[in-house]
Each structure stands twice: as structure tokens, then as C-alpha cells.
Design an enzyme around this catalytic site. Structure first.
Site, PDB file in Angstrom:
ATOM      1  N   ALA A 284      10.717   9.103   1.804  1.00  0.00           N
ATOM      2  CA  ALA A 284      11.390   9.811   0.703  1.00  0.00           C
ATOM      3  C   ALA A 284      11.353  11.303   0.982  1.00  0.00           C
ATOM      4  O   ALA A 284      10.370  11.821   1.497  1.00  0.00           O
ATOM      5  CB  ALA A 284      10.703   9.496  -0.617  1.00  0.00           C
ATOM      6  N   GLU A 285      12.431  11.979   0.666  1.00  0.00           N
ATOM      7  CA  GLU A 285      12.552  13.362   1.100  1.00  0.00           C
ATOM      8  C   GLU A 285      12.667  14.385  -0.044  1.00  0.00           C
ATOM      9  O   GLU A 285      11.958  15.362  -0.101  1.00  0.00           O
ATOM     10  CB  GLU A 285      13.768  13.488   2.036  1.00  0.00           C
TER      11      GLU A 285
ATOM     12  N   GLY B  16       0.814  -1.222   0.000  1.00  0.00           N
ATOM     13  CA  GLY B  16       0.000   0.000   0.000  1.00  0.00           C
ATOM     14  C   GLY B  16       0.842   1.264   0.000  1.00  0.00           C
ATOM     15  O   GLY B  16       0.445   2.271   0.573  1.00  0.00           O
TER      16      GLY B  16
ATOM     17  N   PHE C 111      19.051  18.237  -8.756  1.00  0.00           N
ATOM     18  CA  PHE C 111      19.270  16.935  -8.131  1.00  0.00           C
ATOM     19  C   PHE C 111      20.415  16.220  -8.830  1.00  0.00           C
ATOM     20  O   PHE C 111      20.742  16.526  -9.986  1.00  0.00           O
ATOM     21  CB  PHE C 111      17.988  16.090  -8.199  1.00  0.00           C
TER      22      PHE C 111
ATOM     23  N   ARG D 290      24.749   9.107  -7.490  1.00  0.00           N
ATOM     24  CA  ARG D 290      24.960   8.539  -6.163  1.00  0.00           C
ATOM     25  C   ARG D 290      26.054   7.479  -6.127  1.00  0.00           C
ATOM     26  O   ARG D 290      26.820   7.411  -5.166  1.00  0.00           O
ATOM     27  CB  ARG D 290      23.649   7.932  -5.647  1.00  0.00           C
TER      28      ARG D 290
ATOM     29  N   LEU E 164      18.391   8.818   6.527  1.00  0.00           N
ATOM     30  CA  LEU E 164      18.750   9.487   5.277  1.00  0.00           C
ATOM     31  C   LEU E 164      18.755  11.004   5.425  1.00  0.00           C
ATOM     32  O   LEU E 164      17.821  11.591   5.960  1.00  0.00           O
ATOM     33  CB  LEU E 164      17.729   9.094   4.202  1.00  0.00           C
TER      34      LEU E 164
ATOM     35  N   HIS F   7      23.504   5.149  -0.983  1.00  0.00           N
ATOM     36  CA  HIS F   7      23.300   6.604  -0.967  1.00  0.00           C
ATOM     37  C   HIS F   7      24.466   7.231  -0.213  1.00  0.00           C
ATOM     38  O   HIS F   7      24.897   6.687   0.806  1.00  0.00           O
ATOM     39  CB  HIS F   7      21.970   6.901  -0.266  1.00  0.00           C
TER      40      HIS F   7
ATOM     41  N   ARG G 269      20.247   4.347 -10.183  1.00  0.00           N
ATOM     42  CA  ARG G 269      19.078   5.214 -10.300  1.00  0.00           C
ATOM     43  C   ARG G 269      19.463   6.649  -9.968  1.00  0.00           C
ATOM     44  O   ARG G 269      20.245   6.891  -9.053  1.00  0.00           O
ATOM     45  CB  ARG G 269      17.992   4.758  -9.328  1.00  0.00           C
TER      46      ARG G 269
ATOM     47  N   HIS H 239      20.421   2.022   0.053  1.00  0.00           N
ATOM     48  CA  HIS H 239      19.266   2.911  -0.032  1.00  0.00           C
ATOM     49  C   HIS H 239      18.152   2.356  -0.917  1.00  0.00           C
ATOM     50  O   HIS H 239      16.983   2.515  -0.616  1.00  0.00           O
ATOM     51  CB  HIS H 239      19.729   4.255  -0.576  1.00  0.00           C
ATOM     52  N   TYR H 240      18.521   1.698  -2.013  1.00  0.00           N
ATOM     53  CA  TYR H 240      17.513   1.372  -3.025  1.00  0.00           C
ATOM     54  C   TYR H 240      17.982   0.175  -3.850  1.00  0.00           C
ATOM     55  O   TYR H 240      19.186  -0.026  -4.030  1.00  0.00           O
ATOM     56  CB  TYR H 240      17.330   2.588  -3.930  1.00  0.00           C
TER      57      TYR H 240
ATOM     58  N   ASP I 194       9.594  -8.795   0.511  1.00  0.00           N
ATOM     59  CA  ASP I 194       8.530  -9.818   0.471  1.00  0.00           C
ATOM     60  C   ASP I 194       8.067 -10.110  -0.960  1.00  0.00           C
ATOM     61  O   ASP I 194       7.979 -11.269  -1.374  1.00  0.00           O
ATOM     62  CB  ASP I 194       7.304  -9.390   1.301  1.00  0.00           C
TER      63      ASP I 194
ATOM     64  N   GLN J  16      21.787   0.292  -4.789  1.00  0.00           N
ATOM     65  CA  GLN J  16      22.214   1.688  -4.642  1.00  0.00           C
ATOM     66  C   GLN J  16      22.650   1.997  -3.214  1.00  0.00           C
ATOM     67  O   GLN J  16      21.926   1.730  -2.263  1.00  0.00           O
ATOM     68  CB  GLN J  16      21.076   2.627  -5.023  1.00  0.00           C
TER      69      GLN J  16
ATOM     70  N   SER K 271      12.619   7.840  -8.497  1.00  0.00           N
ATOM     71  CA  SER K 271      11.901   6.652  -8.041  1.00  0.00           C
ATOM     72  C   SER K 271      10.456   6.925  -7.649  1.00  0.00           C
ATOM     73  O   SER K 271       9.585   6.090  -7.872  1.00  0.00           O
ATOM     74  CB  SER K 271      12.631   5.976  -6.891  1.00  0.00           C
ATOM     75  N   LEU K 272      10.174   8.112  -7.065  1.00  0.00           N
ATOM     76  CA  LEU K 272       8.774   8.379  -6.725  1.00  0.00           C
ATOM     77  C   LEU K 272       7.949   8.499  -7.990  1.00  0.00           C
ATOM     78  O   LEU K 272       6.835   7.969  -8.085  1.00  0.00           O
ATOM     79  CB  LEU K 272       8.663   9.660  -5.890  1.00  0.00           C
TER      80      LEU K 272
ATOM     81  N   GLU L 213      19.360  14.145  -0.676  1.00  0.00           N
ATOM     82  CA  GLU L 213      20.188  14.713  -1.735  1.00  0.00           C
ATOM     83  C   GLU L 213      19.819  16.176  -1.983  1.00  0.00           C
ATOM     84  O   GLU L 213      20.625  16.957  -2.478  1.00  0.00           O
ATOM     85  CB  GLU L 213      19.921  13.894  -3.006  1.00  0.00           C
TER      86      GLU L 213
END
Lengths: 248, 569, 131
Positions: B49-50, B13, B117, B277, B243, B233, B380, B345-346, B212, B231, B385-386, B246
Site C-alpha cells: 500500500a502506498e 499476519g 485523495f 476509482r 500500482l 484501480h 472503496r 486492486h481490491y 485463502d 475494485q 482500507s489501511l 493515487e
């Protein structure tokens, strides 16, 4: 690094075994930068795998890990053990909520209230996203932005005696979110939301204890949202009384 | 056994899962969608996520520029058709999110603000201060409440996919509240469970990121693609792994070594703090290994210096960075530098899918970090990613809805019912009844330490082999693991044991895939093969589940308009 | 979702001593109780006025000079002030004024309101009594 030992007293309630809750005490060695959540994780990994609590982000934004620490509702990931040096730290499930197991509380009531205030943008007419964003000035953003910072951690409900006495009360977080949409310049759903927040168990139940805003870990200030909603509702009612034929 | 039935069952979700759910009901309002999540959706890790989300929204920008930056960032391992689809869909998805109420930061003219970024050649990262993930997740979740046909199963833990003759027909899940295993049938299943950062000891990822969905698909026969691409970071708080976005560098922050030097001039002179990164994380490690890092109680670190930005910029643009630094380090970033070091991180890799989220197994889709479309290739870019979750979440939701419209509902008979009974037996009669053995937590810690030590930023044949061997041993040891909590109600220890079982399957694919990639590309750096080798390795690794160790084969990379070239910044 | 058997949840009653749990709750309860004194004072004052209306000004003054009434008025005054101060404070918390980048603090509203209260009271006294 220097290590101290903290004494942690946690509420245990296992519905399959216990008819009543009890306290269990654990000793946890800790370093200066450890939080209460680290202590719970230590207990679960090293001492007692059955201790049950929720957590995820451990950085104060997912809202999972609230508990009453020495009687005050707090995020366990943001409460440092060294602040309790020399004392036994008592950790209980958040007040006012039914307890499922140990520190895990049932928050379905809030989930229902959240749906009730219709926490989505209501528009008379949608514009397709291809046409770009709805413009919003920095001032318009600021009118609601703090209220959009609610992480749904439930600390404000645990702190609210009004909610404790009457669980039908809409409560701090749900009202803050309702107000967040009411004040959003993109939203046109005031007429739908006003009756909901002003009904019997809505904002007028609040008698300004103010503790919700004290415990909020995100500076949301739900009490402010509730009072502003009251002011908006009162001025609206006055307006329709003075100018019954429209005048919004 | 209790069972439920829906048209589409979405596992997870977070951003991708919720976006998929909304896309499915928007395409077909009668579509009956279930969102099954092991946490309340607003707890999903999207929340952390920031920095922002990338999309072309400005006159000075172009789709080609966003695509090229992404492909170059990926070290040319991204499938370029997927990237082109992604960049074109990104603005629409961003504006849609804005229309749903996301409180984006604004420019004076009322438009959504954008910031610089890493690896992006222009300012194209849309943001909501430094809490875009939180706002995006809550906006999607609250919007999803509008649709009566989205049914939620909050705090249900999915344990397996139910498959009938290579067709997915649903899942089995533990309702944590009761501790019962329940079957949820669906014509289509979308996996959107995020990554598996908790395989590693030092990670930005929350506790729930246990791979999962990767394991569910892998066990059902879908390969895991590019799993060696992990990844790291460059800016995590050294003790906790929290975190620091960036965006702190996007807004002008500097990385400094012990000598107060902006050391990146030796590594990415053209981009400095806005380099990608993978390169920045290695640069930090090089400085630390050369003795130019600071020594701290949690190992060596470098400094992220924001002091020259001033209090106002920090308060307006980076309030969460300020909050985190103050709360967890007791420092004010306006006056003191923040200690940072690189960490997991990812996952660029994940469940193999095409650009519509289709895994190749009828009825099974995946989107978000759990999936490998692939648009991130070997590295990435931050803030992609978002947007990826939205673009490919929506695509998967639509594709699954199209599929479900023309399929019959599965019935709760055999073989599905039989599979569910076997699953119930495995969990409650075997796993939970084990009376003697090793604590799950100690096996987990060993896995995390092993991955940290031997499958980190620098990789080398012998160490990867050791990781393969030890993870294999841990899998055997987990068979004798015990769960001390024998209760059914809300048994988090049982869930943690099942999660570890998932994690070990997923973890194993990483060193095996890494071992066979005899080159260095993006985040995958081999000290014994330091060059990129397009002749032999411009291809995706595919890890298949067998009864023994994973079998690795390869699939080609789609190149459309951008020929691989040397990656210099 | 799910109708499978559920074990009972633990439901906790709010203790009648809940308001002693922390300072804020106690202050809140005291504030709520002060309104009782405000109400009693109003009743008393209305009774006094009725004496004046049906009798003479002297009846009214005699009533007010009763030591019990003076004592009660003093207590009511203290509670009224407490009640007013907490409301002024809350007013400052609810509608802070933005000046530049910072917002006014609740105590500033409290101080400002008390100053205003004193000025208005003296103006009223001057207008009604002294002039």
C-alpha cells in the site's frame, strides 16, 4: 516484441533427495522488460514445477525474493534479464544462510536478532492516543527515516563476510533498525538498546567492508548506521567516564 | 498428528491480523494468541500500500464529512452504522500507530501530514511519503514482537477450519519447513488473509493474495457478501500491474489521453483526478474504446503526467513512484508521463461480518480486506482500507478475546481430530499422489484470463454466464491436477495447488453474484443494466456454498442518516 | 514451532578465497593487510628512536639510510597512503555533510582530507625542520 533466450543456471537442493546441491540449467525466452523473477516463474509454470523460491509483491518492497545472481545478492524482481545478455545467469541461494530447499534460505537467525534489539518504541510514560500524536519535526524524522526503510530482504547479510565468518554478529539490518529506534525522537530506550548493540558480537565486530550498503536495494546504508552507533556509544562512554554522575 | 493449542488463532499476519493480535493481548495480557501466516508477516501484502490512510485529524474536517464521502463513494451500499463506527475509531487508531513508531510524514508544526485523495472532500489522508503500507506493516510487526503472548507460526499454510457443531475450534495447517500437516486449536479463530486479487490476470496484488481466508470461511458455511464488487484501480503500469499510487493524483498529477487532454472533465468535472476509482477506471476505458488511448505492447493505455509537479515534490512526496517508474519503465516521472491502465486492486466483498468482525459462526471472526463489514459497499475510497484494517482488526481482536475469555479450550478429540485426519489424507494421499493430469499452472492461467475477459470493468449477462460455466469446468479439471514436486519440505507447488483450489471457489462467487445484480452500482457496471436500481438492489448479495454452484440471496443495507441520492461528482 | 522431523539444511562454508569474489572485498582485504605494514613501520621507527636514545643521532641516521629500510619505508608509505585514503573515503561515506538538498559524496571527503593532510604535513615540516 523481440524475444531473446536466456540461459538460467539455478542451484537445486532437495533435502529429501539430495545430499549435495547441484546446478540445473533452463532456457527461458524473454522480452526486454522481464526480470529474473519472471524467468523463475516461467520455469516453475512451464518447465519444472518443483523449482522452489520465495516471492510475492514483484515490486521491490516485500523483501521475499533475494538471491545471489551471478554471485551478487540481489532482489530477483529488480534484476533485468537483458542486463545479462549473452551470458548464462547463475542464481544461487543467498550466501551465508543455511538452505532449506533450492533458493529458499533459513532466516530464523535474523528473526531472533530482530527481537533482540527491541524494535519498538520504548517510553517512560505512554500518552493515550486520544491525546493526539507525539509531535516530530521534519528534521527529527530525517535523522532516522532512511533506516526505517529496511525491508528485511537479507541481502546485506548475504553480502557481509563478517557475518559469514561469525553468525553471532548482530549484522547490518538489525543494527540499522536498532539505530532507527535510537534516533527516533519519540523513543526513550537508548539505555536498554546500547548494551545490546555494543556487546561482544555487536557493532564493534564490523570492520567496514561496506558491501552491505552497496547491495541494499532501498538505500538504507546499514554501514552508516553501524558507524553512527559506534560514535554514539563511544561518546556516551566518554561522557560517563568524564561525568560519572549522570550528565546525559 | 502434532497439535498445538491457543486461546485465539489468527490466520494472516498483515495489518488486520497483527492489529487483532495486539488488541487481544492488550485487552487481556494473559491471552495466548497465535498468528499463523503463510509468509513471514512483514511480507504480507499490506506492505505494497502506498498512498496513505484516512482519518479525521484536522479542525476543518468532521466525522460526518468522512462518513458521507465514504457512503457516497460506496454508491450507498455501505452499512452506515459500520461507517460511523469506522470514522470515529479512525483517528484513535492512527494516533496509536504513530505512538508505536510509524514514521509518518510531518507538517512544519510536527503534526502528521495529510494529503488529498480520490473521493475525499478534504485533505484527510495521513501518509509516510508514498510507502504507508510498508511502514504501517513493519511498525505493527515490530511492535507485536514486544508481546510474549503473541506466538508466531511463520510460513505455515492453513488448509481448513476445524468445526464442531457449528463452532470453530481451530485450523489445520502445513508447516512448510517440514511439510507436515499440524492442527492448531483455538477457542476463537480470526481470519485476516486479505483479498483474492490473484484470481485476475491483471492485478496490483502480490502472489500471496489468493483468497485463502474467503474460501476457508465459505467452505465452513459462512456466506461471502457483495463479491461482485471488485475494485479496478485506474493507475497500474501496463506490463506488470505494479500500482502507481493515487497519491500521485492527490499531489496534483493529471490523467491525459492521446490528444494531451485532461479527459476526466467529461466524466467527473467536479473532482477531476480526485474522483473515485470506479468512475476513473471506466473513464479511462471509455477513452481507450473511443480511440483516444495510446497503443502499447500490452494493450492501450493513458498517461499519468507528473512532470509539472517538479523534481522536489516528486522526491519528497512520491519517492516510491519515482523508484518504480525508473526501475521498471526506465523513465523519470519528473520529465516523462507514466503510462497507466486500470486493473484489479481490491475486493470490496468478502466474508460476511458485523462491525466487530463476527461472522455469525460461534468463534469465527474476520477483518481486513478478506471481510465485508461492510463499509466499502460498491466502491472503496482510496486510503480507507489501511484504516479499515486497523479499526476492524482491533475490533475483531477485542471481540474474539472477549469470547475466548468465557469459553473452554477445545480438546484434540473427535470430531476435530477426525476432520484433521481427513484433511491430511486429502492433501498427502490424494492430491500429492496424483501421477497423471493437468498442470496446476495452466488451470490457474485459464482462470485468470477468464476472469479478466468476462468479469472485468464492463459486465454483461452472456459473458458472466460464460465465466460461471468455465470456472465450474476448471474446478472439475483441478480435481485431476497434478503436483510435480513430490517432496514434503517447502513444497510451494503443493501450496499453489491448494491456493488455486481456494481461488476457484472464491472466483465462482463473483460472476454468480454479478449475474443476479441487474443494475450498475459502484464498481459493478452492467452494460445491459446501466442504471442503479435502489428499488430492487439496495441490498447485499450473499453467496452460500452448496454442493453445486453458489446460492445467492440477499440481506438489507443499514441506512442511518444518509438517504441514497444520485451519485455525481 | 513444530518439532516434527526436519530434513538437514544445507550449510555452506565461507571459502578462503571469498575476498576474491568482488572488487570491494578485495579492496577491503588489501586495506586490512596494509595495517600490517603500518605496524611494522612503527616497530621499525621505535627501534630507530631507541638507537638514538641509547646511542647517537648518527646511529639513527645510519639505520635509516640502510637501503632495505628505505625500500621498506617506501612500500609502507604507499600502503599507509592507501590505508589513509580508504579511511578518508569511508569517513565521507559515514558522515556526509548536508548542503541544501544534497549530501556530500565520499570522494569529496577524500579529496578534502588529502588536501588537508598535505597542508598539515607541510606545516609540520616547516615548524619542526625548516624554521
Amino acid at each position: 516484441m523481440s524475444q531473446d533466450v536466456a540461459t538460467i543456471r539455478v542451484t537445486r537442493y532437495r533435502p529429501e533427495k539430495d545430499s549435495k546441491p547441484f546446478f540445473q540449467e533452463y532456457k527461458v525466452p524473454y522480452r526486454h522488460d522481464m526480470v529474473v523473477l519472471d524467468a523463475l516463474n516461467y520455469i516453475k509454470a512451464e518447465i519444472d514445477g518443483s523449482l522452489t523460491y520465495r516471492w510475492s509483491c514483484r515490486m521491490g518492497v516485500c523483501g521475499s525474493c533475494g538471491a545471489n545472481i551471478d554471485g551478487e545478492p540481489k532482489l530477483t524482481c529488480a534484476s533485468f534479464l537483458h542486463d545479462f545478455k549473452g551470458r548464462t545467469i547463475t542464481i544461487e541461494p543467498m550466501t551465508h544462510f543455511p538452505v532449506i530447499k533450492d533458493l529458499v534460505v533459513d532466516m530464523e537467525d535474523f528473526m531472533e536478532k530482530l527481537v533482540k534489539i527491541k524494535p519498538w518504541i520504548i517510553r517512560d510514560k505512554e500518552t493515550p492516543p486520544e491525546q493526539g500524536e507525539y509531535k516530530q519535526s521534519a528534521q527529527e524524522l530525517e535523522r532516522y527515516s532512511q533506516f526505517s526503510s529496511c525491508i528485511n530482504c537479507m541481502l546485506c547479510y548475504a553480502a557481509c563476510p563478517i557475518y559469514g565468518l561469525n553468525e553471532k554478529f548482530l549484522g547490518p539490518a538489525a543494527t540499522a533498525l536498532a539505530y532507527r529506534y535510537i534516533e527516533d525522537s519519540r523513543d526513550q530506550g537508548k539505555d536498554v538498546r546500547f548494551p545490546i548493540v555494543h556487546e561482544m558480537e555487536g557493532v564493534w565486530e564490523c570492520t567496514l567492508v561496506g558491501e552491505c550498503s552497496v547491495v541494499c536495494p532501498k538505500g538504507v546504508d546499514p554501514m552508516l548506521a553501524i558507524q553512527k552507533t559506534k560514535i554514539l556509544g563511544a561518546t556516551n562512554a566518554l561522557k560517563s567516564l568524564l561525568m560519572p554522575r549522570g550528565g546525559h | 498428528m502434532e497439535h498445538h493449542s491457543h486461546d485465539i488463532v489468527i490466520v494472516g499476519g498483515g495489518a488486520a491480523g497483527l492489529r487483532a493480535a495486539i488488541a487481544a493481548v492488550e485487552l487481556q495480557p494473559k491471552m495466548d494468541v497465535a498468528v499463523v501466516s503463510k509468509v513471514y508477516p512483514m511480507r504480507s501484502h499490506t506492505v505494497s500500500a502506498e498512498g496513505g490512510m484516512a482519518a479525521v485529524t484536522r479542525e476543518y474536517d468532521s466525522f460526518d464529512s468522512h462518513a458521507y464521502d465514504t457512503i457516497k463513494g460506496s454508491d450507498f451500499l455501505a452499512d452506515q452504522d459500520s461507517v460511523e463506527f469506522f470514522v470515529k475509531e479512525a483517528p484513535r487508531e492512527s494516533y496509536q500507530l504513530e505512538h508505536w513508531g510509524c514514521p509518518f510524514s510531518r507538517d512544519p508544526d510536527g503534526r502528521i501530514s495529510s494529503r488529498a485523495f480520490g473521493g475525499m472532500s478534504v485533505k484527510r489522508t495521513l501518509f509516510a511519503t508514498d510507502k504507508i503500507g510498508f511502514h504501517l506493516l513493519h511498525t505493527l510487526f515490530q511492535t507485536s514482537l514486544k508481546y510474549e503472548n503473541i506466538h508466531r507460526y511463520d510460513e505455515w499454510f492453513v488448509t481448513s477450519l476445524l468445526v464442531d457443531k457449528d463452532r470453530v475450534e481451530g485450523v489445520t495447517a502445513i508447516e512448510m519447513r517440514t511439510g507436515e500437516l499440524v492442527t492448531i486449536l483455538g477457542k476463537a479463530v480470526i481470519i485476516a488473509t486479505g483479498g483474492c486479487g490473484r484470481i485476475f490476470q491483471f492485478t496490483t496484488n502480490g502472489w500471496i493474495k489468493t483468497g485463502d481466508g474467503m474460501a476457508l470461511a465459505y467452505r465452513a458455511g459462512v456466506p461471502l457478501k457483495d463479491m461482485e464488487m471488485v475494485q479496478y484501480h485506474p493507475t497500474l503500469l501496463p506490463n506488470t500491474g505494479i500500482l502507481i499510487t493515487e497519491a500521485a493524483r492527490g499531489e496534483g498529477g493529471h490523467l491525459l489521453n492521446k490528444d494531451g487532454e485532461r479527459f476526466l472533465k467529461r466524466y467527473v468535472p467536479g473532482k477531476m483526478e480526485l474522483g473515485p476509482r470506479d468512475i476513473l477506471s471506466r473513464a479511462e476505458m471509455s477513452e481507450i474504446n473511443a480511440g483516444r488511448g495510446f497503443d502499447g505492447p500490452y494493450g492501450s493505455y493513458v498517461n499519468l503526467d507528473l512532470t509539472h509537479l517538479g523534481e522536489i515534490t516528486i522526491e519528497d512526496k512520491l519517492p516510491f513512484v519515482k523508484e518504480l517508474a525508473e526501475k521498471y519503465l526506465g523513465i523519470d516521472p519528473a520529465h516523462e508521463p507514466i503510462p497507466v491502465r486500470p486493473g484489479q486492486h481490491y475486493m470490496m466483498g468478502g466474508v460476511h461480518t458485523d462491525m466487530h468482525g463476527f461472522t455469525g459462526m460461534p468463534g469465527l471472526y474476520a477483518a481486513g480486506e478478506v471481510a465485508c463489514v461492510t463499509m466499502n459497499g460498491a466502491n472503496r475510497l482510496g486510503s480507507n482500507s489501511l484504516t479499515e484494517c486497523l479499526v476492524f482488526g482491533a475490533a475483531a481482536g477485542r471481540a474474539a478475546a472477549q469470547y475466548a475469555m468465557h469459553e473452554n479450550s477445545p480438546s484434540f478429540g473427535n470430531p476435530v481430530q477426525g476432520e484433521a485426519m481427513v484433511e491430511e489424507k486429502r492433501i498427502f494421499d490424494q492430491l500429492l499422489k496424483n501421477e497423471q493430469g493437468e498442470k496446476v499452472s495452466s488451470i490457474r492461467t485459464e482462470m485468470q484470463n477468464q476472469m479478466e475477459k468476462n468479469v472485468g470493468i464492463y459486465r454483461e449477462e452472456n459473458r458472466l454466464k460464460e465465466a460461471c460455466r468455465i470456472v465450474g469446468e476448471l474446478k472439475t479439471r483441478l480435481k485431476n491436477g497434478i503436483v510435480e514436486d513430490k517432496d514434503h519440505v517447502y513444497n510451494t507447488e503443493l501450496v499453489a495447488s491448494l491456493e488455486l483450489d481456494f481461488m476457484l471457489d472464491v472466483a465462482e462467487t463473483i460472476p454468480y453474484s454479478a449475474l443476479q445484480r441487474h443494475e450498475s452500482r459502484g464498481a459493478h457496471y452492467r452494460t445491459d443494466y446501466t442504471k442503479r436500481d435502489d428499488a430492487n438492489f439496495l441490498k447485499h448479495s450473499m453467496a452460500h456454498k452448496t454442493t453445486g454452484p453458489p446460492r445467492i440471496d440477499y440481506s438489507p443495507v443499514t441506512i442511518t442518516r444518509w438517504k441514497p441520492e444520485e451519485r455525481v461528482y | 514451532m513444530g518439532d516434527a522431523k526436519r530434513y538437514p539444511e544445507l550449510r555452506r562454508r565461507l571459502s578462503y578465497r571469498w575476498w576474491t569474489a568482488n572488487r570491494h572485498y578485495t579492496m577491503y582485504m588489501v586495506r586490512e593487510w596494509t595495517s600490517l605494514f603500518v605496524a611494522l613501520y612503527s616497530l621499525m621507527f621505535i627501534y630507530g628512536l631507541s638507537l638514538w636514545a641509547t646511542g647517537s643521532r648518527a646511529d639513527f641516521l645510519n639505520f635509516l639510510k640502510n637501503p632495505a629500510i628505505i625500500g621498506f619505508s617506501l612500500i609502507a608509505f604507499v600502503f599507509t597512503m592507501y590505508h589513509a585514503a580508504t579511511w578518508f573515503y569511508l569517513l565521507g561515506a559515514v558522515v556526509p555533510v548536508k548542503i541544501g538538498r544534497s549530501r556530500t559524496k565520499p570522494w569529496q571527503a577524500l579529496v578534502l582530507n588529502i588536501i588537508l593532510l598535505i597542508i598539515i604535513s607541510f606545516l609540520a615540516i616547516w615548524l619542526v625542520v625548516l624554521r
